[in-house]
Motif scaffolding. Structure first.
Motif, mmCIF file in Angstrom:
data_model
loop_
_atom_site.group_PDB
_atom_site.id
_atom_site.type_symbol
_atom_site.label_atom_id
_atom_site.label_comp_id
_atom_site.label_asym_id
_atom_site.label_seq_id
_atom_site.Cartn_x
_atom_site.Cartn_y
_atom_site.Cartn_z
ATOM 1 N N LYS A 58 8.184 6.745 52.593
ATOM 2 C CA LYS A 58 9.469 6.367 53.151
ATOM 3 C C LYS A 58 9.726 4.921 52.766
ATOM 4 N N THR A 59 10.852 4.660 52.155
ATOM 5 C CA THR A 59 11.157 3.325 51.672
ATOM 6 C C THR A 59 12.651 3.089 51.798
ATOM 7 N N ARG A 60 13.195 2.200 51.005
ATOM 8 C CA ARG A 60 14.624 1.922 51.054
ATOM 9 C C ARG A 60 15.118 1.553 49.657
ATOM 10 N N ILE A 61 16.383 1.763 49.425
ATOM 11 C CA ILE A 61 17.019 1.380 48.182
ATOM 12 C C ILE A 61 18.086 0.341 48.507
ATOM 13 N N VAL A 62 18.182 -0.705 47.686
ATOM 14 C CA VAL A 62 19.108 -1.801 47.933
ATOM 15 C C VAL A 62 19.871 -2.120 46.655
ATOM 16 N N GLU A 63 21.133 -2.474 46.800
ATOM 17 C CA GLU A 63 21.938 -2.893 45.649
ATOM 18 C C GLU A 63 21.932 -4.417 45.566
ATOM 19 N N HIS A 79 20.008 -2.168 31.484
ATOM 20 C CA HIS A 79 19.254 -2.913 32.489
ATOM 21 C C HIS A 79 19.714 -2.568 33.900
ATOM 22 N N SER A 80 21.028 -2.396 34.068
ATOM 23 C CA SER A 80 21.588 -2.126 35.391
ATOM 24 C C SER A 80 21.820 -0.639 35.652
ATOM 25 N N GLY A 81 21.602 0.189 34.643
ATOM 26 C CA GLY A 81 21.961 1.598 34.776
ATOM 27 C C GLY A 81 20.956 2.453 35.520
ATOM 28 N N SER A 82 19.704 2.009 35.584
ATOM 29 C CA SER A 82 18.658 2.775 36.272
ATOM 30 C C SER A 82 17.996 1.892 37.324
ATOM 31 N N PRO A 83 17.493 2.483 38.401
ATOM 32 C CA PRO A 83 16.851 1.687 39.454
ATOM 33 C C PRO A 83 15.498 1.138 39.024
ATOM 34 N N TRP A 84 15.004 0.207 39.822
ATOM 35 C CA TRP A 84 13.719 -0.459 39.581
ATOM 36 C C TRP A 84 12.858 -0.331 40.827
ATOM 37 N N LEU A 106 8.802 -13.280 45.710
ATOM 38 C CA LEU A 106 9.213 -12.840 44.374
ATOM 39 C C LEU A 106 8.781 -11.399 44.125
ATOM 40 N N PRO A 107 9.740 -10.497 43.808
ATOM 41 C CA PRO A 107 9.367 -9.099 43.546
ATOM 42 C C PRO A 107 9.091 -8.848 42.070
ATOM 43 N N PHE A 108 8.032 -8.129 41.778
ATOM 44 C CA PHE A 108 7.784 -7.598 40.440
ATOM 45 C C PHE A 108 8.298 -6.164 40.424
ATOM 46 N N MET A 109 9.126 -5.840 39.435
ATOM 47 C CA MET A 109 9.813 -4.551 39.430
ATOM 48 C C MET A 109 9.595 -3.823 38.117
ATOM 49 N N PHE A 111 12.574 -10.898 51.835
ATOM 50 C CA PHE A 111 13.384 -9.686 51.845
ATOM 51 C C PHE A 111 12.621 -8.464 51.342
ATOM 52 N N PHE A 112 11.940 -8.579 50.208
ATOM 53 C CA PHE A 112 11.372 -7.391 49.560
ATOM 54 C C PHE A 112 10.031 -6.973 50.139
ATOM 55 N N ARG A 113 9.781 -5.658 50.006
ATOM 56 C CA ARG A 113 8.499 -5.055 50.365
ATOM 57 C C ARG A 113 8.051 -4.191 49.194
ATOM 58 N N PRO A 114 6.753 -4.067 48.963
ATOM 59 C CA PRO A 114 6.298 -3.131 47.925
ATOM 60 C C PRO A 114 6.812 -1.720 48.229
ATOM 61 N N GLY A 115 7.322 -1.056 47.201
ATOM 62 C CA GLY A 115 7.880 0.277 47.379
ATOM 63 C C GLY A 115 9.389 0.292 47.455
ATOM 64 N N ASP A 116 10.018 -0.876 47.657
ATOM 65 C CA ASP A 116 11.475 -0.937 47.646
ATOM 66 C C ASP A 116 12.008 -0.496 46.284
ATOM 67 N N ILE A 117 13.215 0.036 46.295
ATOM 68 C CA ILE A 117 13.893 0.444 45.061
ATOM 69 C C ILE A 117 15.152 -0.408 44.918
ATOM 70 N N VAL A 118 15.356 -0.970 43.746
ATOM 71 C CA VAL A 118 16.460 -1.899 43.492
ATOM 72 C C VAL A 118 17.427 -1.298 42.486
ATOM 73 N N LYS A 119 18.713 -1.399 42.782
ATOM 74 C CA LYS A 119 19.761 -1.010 41.826
ATOM 75 C C LYS A 119 20.626 -2.246 41.572
ATOM 76 N N PHE A 120 20.610 -2.735 40.334
ATOM 77 C CA PHE A 120 21.416 -3.894 39.973
ATOM 78 C C PHE A 120 22.867 -3.487 39.766
ATOM 79 N N ALA A 121 23.782 -4.357 40.200
ATOM 80 C CA ALA A 121 25.216 -4.108 40.052
ATOM 81 C C ALA A 121 25.852 -5.314 39.360
ATOM 82 N N PRO A 122 26.312 -5.162 38.111
ATOM 83 C CA PRO A 122 26.925 -6.296 37.400
ATOM 84 C C PRO A 122 28.200 -6.772 38.100
ATOM 85 N N ILE A 123 28.346 -8.094 38.216
ATOM 86 C CA ILE A 123 29.549 -8.695 38.789
ATOM 87 C C ILE A 123 29.988 -9.853 37.887
ATOM 88 N N GLY A 124 31.248 -10.288 38.054
ATOM 89 C CA GLY A 124 31.769 -11.429 37.334
ATOM 90 C C GLY A 124 31.760 -12.688 38.189
#
Length: 291
Positions: A87-92, A140-145, A156-159, A230-243
């Motif tokens: 059980k974990t979490r995904i964050v944008e 880079h931003s198209g798939s989760p980490w 600092l998270p290693f992904m 903020f981060f914990r091992p097992g978290d899933i990250v989804k990058f979202a490009p912004i301007g």
């Protein structure tokens, strides 16, 4: 993958889960450390998961090293027969790629880079066989980490990118380390992505910057009041490009205490993930946005 055990001094047990980086190795390390923590072994004072290994700190006056080893090996046997599910979490995480701050920094350190004539994004796109920076950013931003480890620098998270092995982005670190890296830089070195939690020295390629703090020792950031990291091992990250406009707005929202990153609780099943990676990632992104 058979675990290899060794003692470091009188108070540390080091466990190597694999000599190769992989989702399987990361997941095994995470599952083992979670199981050890849940077991509440008397005498264990700290558990530190890493990318494909972990370390257990213990009090030898409370538990003998041989007894600790037996306890951990028993947990390994039980964990090995359990379903690979957490059980974990995904964050944008919003990312301003090719931002002016990392660009200014990379230009100051070009003599330490493999390609002094271009940017880090240009170099990463070329050696990973993308048509240009836009295609690279999309990949880079198209798939989760997957966050395999948190540490080295506070928070600092290693992904590790959650795609087929042959599609993973790989970029070497700078030839010589920099003496400066902007806070919240999105970096990459080898097969790992990271987010620099504080300003300081570094050597990972710099792709952009996020307005979202991930470490706050004052605990005044709206979503970091319960825990400064903020981060914990097992978290899933989804990058979202912004301007730039969205970046500036997010910085203002952070300062005013109203920035709320999208976060959803999810279950991650390694077996299902490996059966159809693109479809599983699509489901994760759907869960992130409430679909």
């Amino acid at each position: 993958m058979a675990n290899r055990y060794s003692f470091g001094g009188d108070e540390h047990l080091f466990v190597e889960c694999s000599d190769e980086m992989s989702m399987e190795a990361f997941f095994k390390s995470l599952s083992m450390t979670s199981a050890i923590r849940d077991s509440a072994i008397k005498g264990v004072t700290e558990i530190c998961p890493a990318n494909a290994s972990f370390q257990v700190k213990f009090d030898p006056d409370v538990i003998h090293p041989d007894d600790l080893l037996k306890e951990v090996q028993a947990i390994e046997g039980a964990a090995g027969s359990a379903a690979p599910l957490i059980k974990t979490r995904i964050v944008e995480i919003p990312v301003y790629y090719a931002d002016p701050w990392t660009h200014e920094t990379l230009m100051r350190f070009r003599e330490r880079h493999q390609d002094p004539s271009g940017s880090d994004l240009d170099y990463a796109a070329r050696i990973n066989h993308y048509g240009g920076v836009d295609d690279f950013v999309a990949a880079h931003s198209g798939s989760p980490w997957f966050v395999s480890m948190v540490g080295f620098v506070a928070g600092l998270p290693f992904m590790y990118q959650m795609v087929e092995r042959q599609r993973q982005i790989e970029v070497p670190k700078y030839l010589r380390p920099r003496t400066d890296t902007p806070k919240l830089t999105i970096g990459h070195g080898g097969c790992f992505g990271c987010i620099y939690s504080v300003r300081g020295a570094g050597g990972y390629q710099m792709f952009g910057i996020t307005p979202m703090p991930i470490f706050d020792p004052t605990q005044t950031t709206s979503y970091l009041r319960d825990f400064m990291v903020f981060f914990r091992p097992g978290d899933i990250v989804k990058f979202a490009p912004i301007g730039r406009e969205a970046y500036d707005q997010a910085v203002e929202d952070v300062e005013r205490g109203r920035f709320a990153p999208p976060i959803r609780e999810v279950e991650f099943d390694l077996t299902e993930f490996q059966q159809d990676i693109p479809a599983y990632n699509a489901r994760l992104e759907g869960a992130l946005h409430g679909h």
